[in-house]
Design a protein around this motif. Sequence first.
Motif, PDB file in Angstrom:
ATOM      1  N   TYR A   8       0.834  -1.204   0.000  1.00 42.55           N
ATOM      2  CA  TYR A   8       0.000   0.000   0.000  1.00 42.55           C
ATOM      3  C   TYR A   8       0.874   1.261   0.000  1.00 42.55           C
ATOM      4  O   TYR A   8       0.685   2.158  -0.821  1.00 42.55           O
ATOM      5  N   ARG A   9       1.828   1.304   0.903  1.00 37.76           N
ATOM      6  CA  ARG A   9       2.701   2.482   0.997  1.00 37.76           C
ATOM      7  C   ARG A   9       3.517   2.680  -0.276  1.00 37.76           C
ATOM      8  O   ARG A   9       3.679   3.805  -0.752  1.00 37.76           O
ATOM      9  N   SER A  10       4.024   1.591  -0.828  1.00 30.61           N
ATOM     10  CA  SER A  10       4.818   1.680  -2.052  1.00 30.61           C
ATOM     11  C   SER A  10       3.973   2.201  -3.215  1.00 30.61           C
ATOM     12  O   SER A  10       4.394   3.091  -3.967  1.00 30.61           O
ATOM     13  N   LEU A  11       2.777   1.657  -3.383  1.00 38.25           N
ATOM     14  CA  LEU A  11       1.889   2.090  -4.463  1.00 38.25           C
ATOM     15  C   LEU A  11       1.429   3.534  -4.252  1.00 38.25           C
ATOM     16  O   LEU A  11       1.368   4.318  -5.195  1.00 38.25           O
ATOM     17  N   LEU A  12       1.121   3.878  -3.016  1.00 33.14           N
ATOM     18  CA  LEU A  12       0.657   5.229  -2.696  1.00 33.14           C
ATOM     19  C   LEU A  12       1.711   6.271  -3.071  1.00 33.14           C
ATOM     20  O   LEU A  12       1.375   7.347  -3.570  1.00 33.14           O
ATOM     21  N   ASN A  13       2.977   5.937  -2.866  1.00 37.57           N
ATOM     22  CA  ASN A  13       4.065   6.855  -3.205  1.00 37.57           C
ATOM     23  C   ASN A  13       4.190   7.100  -4.704  1.00 37.57           C
ATOM     24  O   ASN A  13       4.827   8.065  -5.121  1.00 37.57           O
ATOM     25  N   LYS A  14       3.573   6.236  -5.521  1.00 45.35           N
ATOM     26  CA  LYS A  14       3.653   6.362  -6.980  1.00 45.35           C
ATOM     27  C   LYS A  14       2.350   6.904  -7.576  1.00 45.35           C
ATOM     28  O   LYS A  14       2.203   6.935  -8.797  1.00 45.35           O
ATOM     29  N   ALA A  15       1.428   7.316  -6.719  1.00 40.85           N
ATOM     30  CA  ALA A  15       0.091   7.696  -7.183  1.00 40.85           C
ATOM     31  C   ALA A  15      -0.243   9.140  -6.832  1.00 40.85           C
ATOM     32  O   ALA A  15       0.252   9.682  -5.840  1.00 40.85           O
ATOM     33  N   ASP A  16      -1.109   9.734  -7.670  1.00 46.65           N
ATOM     34  CA  ASP A  16      -1.785  10.954  -7.246  1.00 46.65           C
ATOM     35  C   ASP A  16      -2.783  10.526  -6.186  1.00 46.65           C
ATOM     36  O   ASP A  16      -3.206   9.360  -6.160  1.00 46.65           O
ATOM     37  N   GLN A  17      -3.174  11.446  -5.297  1.00 46.24           N
ATOM     38  CA  GLN A  17      -4.056  11.048  -4.203  1.00 46.24           C
ATOM     39  C   GLN A  17      -5.283  11.941  -4.117  1.00 46.24           C
ATOM     40  O   GLN A  17      -5.185  13.149  -4.298  1.00 46.24           O
ATOM     41  N   VAL A  18      -6.413  11.290  -3.834  1.00 42.31           N
ATOM     42  CA  VAL A  18      -7.662  11.980  -3.534  1.00 42.31           C
ATOM     43  C   VAL A  18      -8.079  11.508  -2.149  1.00 42.31           C
ATOM     44  O   VAL A  18      -8.323  10.318  -1.941  1.00 42.31           O
ATOM     45  N   GLN A  19      -8.110  12.418  -1.178  1.00 46.85           N
ATOM     46  CA  GLN A  19      -8.501  12.079   0.188  1.00 46.85           C
ATOM     47  C   GLN A  19      -9.981  12.402   0.366  1.00 46.85           C
ATOM     48  O   GLN A  19     -10.381  13.560   0.258  1.00 46.85           O
ATOM     49  N   LEU A  20     -10.787  11.380   0.606  1.00 50.66           N
ATOM     50  CA  LEU A  20     -12.207  11.593   0.862  1.00 50.66           C
ATOM     51  C   LEU A  20     -12.413  11.846   2.347  1.00 50.66           C
ATOM     52  O   LEU A  20     -11.661  11.324   3.175  1.00 50.66           O
ATOM     53  N   PRO A  21     -13.437  12.629   2.697  1.00 51.81           N
ATOM     54  CA  PRO A  21     -13.724  12.817   4.124  1.00 51.81           C
ATOM     55  C   PRO A  21     -14.301  11.523   4.695  1.00 51.81           C
ATOM     56  O   PRO A  21     -15.093  10.855   4.036  1.00 51.81           O
ATOM     57  N   GLY A  22     -13.882  11.134   5.867  1.00 53.32           N
ATOM     58  CA  GLY A  22     -14.384   9.916   6.485  1.00 53.32           C
ATOM     59  C   GLY A  22     -15.734  10.125   7.137  1.00 53.32           C
ATOM     60  O   GLY A  22     -16.129  11.247   7.423  1.00 53.32           O
ATOM     61  N   ASN A  23     -16.439   9.022   7.327  1.00 54.62           N
ATOM     62  CA  ASN A  23     -17.693   9.050   8.083  1.00 54.62           C
ATOM     63  C   ASN A  23     -17.368   8.652   9.510  1.00 54.62           C
ATOM     64  O   ASN A  23     -16.809   7.586   9.741  1.00 54.62           O
ATOM     65  N   GLU A  24     -17.722   9.491  10.447  1.00 57.45           N
ATOM     66  CA  GLU A  24     -17.465   9.175  11.850  1.00 57.45           C
ATOM     67  C   GLU A  24     -18.102   7.843  12.220  1.00 57.45           C
ATOM     68  O   GLU A  24     -19.319   7.692  12.164  1.00 57.45           O
TER      69      GLU A  24
END
Length: 173
Positions: free
Chosen positions: A80-96
Amino acid sequence: MRVGITGHQKRDGIEWGWVRSQIDLVVTGLPRPVIGYTSLAVGADQVFASSLLDHGANLTAVIPIPNYEAFFDGEGLNLYRSLLNKADQVQLPGNEGDDQEAFFRAGLYVAKHSDLVIAVWDEQEAKGHGGTADVVRYCEDQRIPLIIINPIKQSVSSAPYKAAAANGLPKKQ
């Protein structure tokens, strides 16, 4: 072409090497440039992301909740960390307190931003809210072209939508 993924994380009977070969076949046949959308979950998402990167595509990681890393461990976390470092990111807001709803919203985000969705799916109903079956149903309702890779039957089919034919994708087998 924008392509997304929905699929199983862990399930008995899946031969991930076969799944990877089928995803590779789809990815190599797509018109360039290719942008992939995925939440990078263990299983189908990480196999898909690895295939995209190996074929020179761009990757967009859709992060469902701020503490998403807490859902990973061991090799899954490392990948996950390796792939994330190679990707653009979209952070969605979480649901409490409602992680399943947040994961479903991420699946819908992937589908809404894709010209084609690959579903690594045993074609069974979801075990909980927001599973692969729910995302597939959304794609069908919205007429988003689908390629279904059934990892249990080791079969591949696609939705018979006009958009799929227009994109040069195969018709339902």
